[in-house]
Design an enzyme around this catalytic site. Sequence first.
Site, PDB file in Angstrom:
ATOM      1  N   SER A  61      17.602 -24.085  23.405  1.00 57.27           N
ATOM      2  CA  SER A  61      18.304 -25.089  24.217  1.00 57.27           C
ATOM      3  C   SER A  61      19.139 -24.511  25.354  1.00 57.27           C
ATOM      4  O   SER A  61      19.670 -25.270  26.176  1.00 57.27           O
ATOM      5  CB  SER A  61      19.197 -25.949  23.328  1.00 57.27           C
ATOM      6  OG  SER A  61      18.433 -26.879  22.605  1.00 57.27           O
ATOM      7  N   LYS A  64      18.604 -25.685  28.857  1.00 55.26           N
ATOM      8  CA  LYS A  64      19.261 -26.846  29.457  1.00 55.26           C
ATOM      9  C   LYS A  64      20.290 -26.474  30.516  1.00 55.26           C
ATOM     10  O   LYS A  64      20.760 -27.345  31.254  1.00 55.26           O
ATOM     11  CB  LYS A  64      19.902 -27.695  28.360  1.00 55.26           C
ATOM     12  CG  LYS A  64      18.862 -28.370  27.473  1.00 55.26           C
ATOM     13  CD  LYS A  64      19.457 -28.910  26.190  1.00 55.26           C
ATOM     14  CE  LYS A  64      18.327 -29.430  25.288  1.00 55.26           C
ATOM     15  NZ  LYS A  64      18.724 -29.562  23.895  1.00 55.26           N
ATOM     16  N   SER A 121      23.734 -31.295  23.170  1.00 54.70           N
ATOM     17  CA  SER A 121      22.423 -30.672  23.362  1.00 54.70           C
ATOM     18  C   SER A 121      21.285 -31.648  23.061  1.00 54.70           C
ATOM     19  O   SER A 121      20.268 -31.291  22.459  1.00 54.70           O
ATOM     20  CB  SER A 121      22.291 -29.426  22.472  1.00 54.70           C
ATOM     21  OG  SER A 121      21.204 -28.632  22.893  1.00 54.70           O
TER      22      SER A 121
END
Length: 383
Positions: A61, A64, A121
């Site tokens: 993640s 991102k 997230s």
Amino acid sequence: MKKFISFLLALVIVISQGNFIFANTKEAKLDIASKSAVLMDASTGKVLYEKNSHQKLPPASVTKVMTLLLICEALEDGKIKEEDDVQISENAASMGGSQIFLEPGEIQKVDTLVKSIAVASANDACVAMAEYVGGSMEEFVDLMNKRAKELGMKDTNFVNTNGLPVDDHYTSAYDIALMSKELLSHKKISKYLTTWMDEVVVGKKQAKIGISNTNKLVKHYAGATGVKTGFTQQAKYCLSASAMRNNTHLIAVTLCAETSPIRFKDATSLLNYGFANYESVKICGAKDKVATVKFEKGEKENVDLVAKDNLSVLVKKGDKKDFQKKVEIKQDLKLPIKKNTELGVVKVYRGKELVGETKIINNEDINKASYLQMLRRIVDNLL
């Protein structure tokens, strides 16, 4: 006398050995367990520590960071607004992993979706914003890879917007630090990255869901400013962490840690090392005057130019701060010139080494003088 000299020699040996032990202890504190890591100055991009920093690894993640960067740039360019409504697609709602349980067809504000990406997230919010900004997830991924190249991220290839496991999706600790540095330059993102706990209202039934930041350093590390965590079975535990103390802003990236505590311990060690050994010297602030340019045919003959961003130089604590500042203005500037146009650069040197720079802009429109103004100016010069 001989006994005294022998005592002095013995004392020198002890001190020398003590210093040697101290140096080794200091290095031991930077015994980073994560597979790859880097410590970077957020102002200059200077690397202060690295371990396999260019090794290509799945970032989970932490991907991102780039998604948030493109969203920030779209907001600042006026392409989207925080209060815009975004309709959630079936594709976005189908995302697994971390999510806020968006439903197909529901409407969410950009502000809520960005908060959910930065704090929780949320993979579903990530895809929803990618579709809204890029038109489709595929087009948004193309924008991610294009922006990566512009930032000099040579170890990176994005395949999706959220970092869920997929072939050929990789980056490096160094590249993550680069895109984190760029994201942190957008002041509006700070309120999202530093939020510890909040809630969002989602679903057609408008249910309240509590969200908490996956980056524990936001709460537990003094001066923390972000950035993003990540985890998958393949990528293991990843982290891009940033913090600011006084004028020093640092980014610590750790990839492929075996456990979550290890990634936070490694990042903390890196940040502590940076703050203990380095300091940023402020050269000028954003919007500070750095030059005055004469426009003979301008409505205003003398125009002040200012620094576009804060300009700081990182030095080792105790080092001399002997810097030279050089201002370079573009040649053959043509009027009119809109406000906030890049008209040059201010560079900072230490000896012959370039150690920092920032763009120079005008903080007001520069228009052509009217014929009457030019006539008056000619008369005044004659008199």
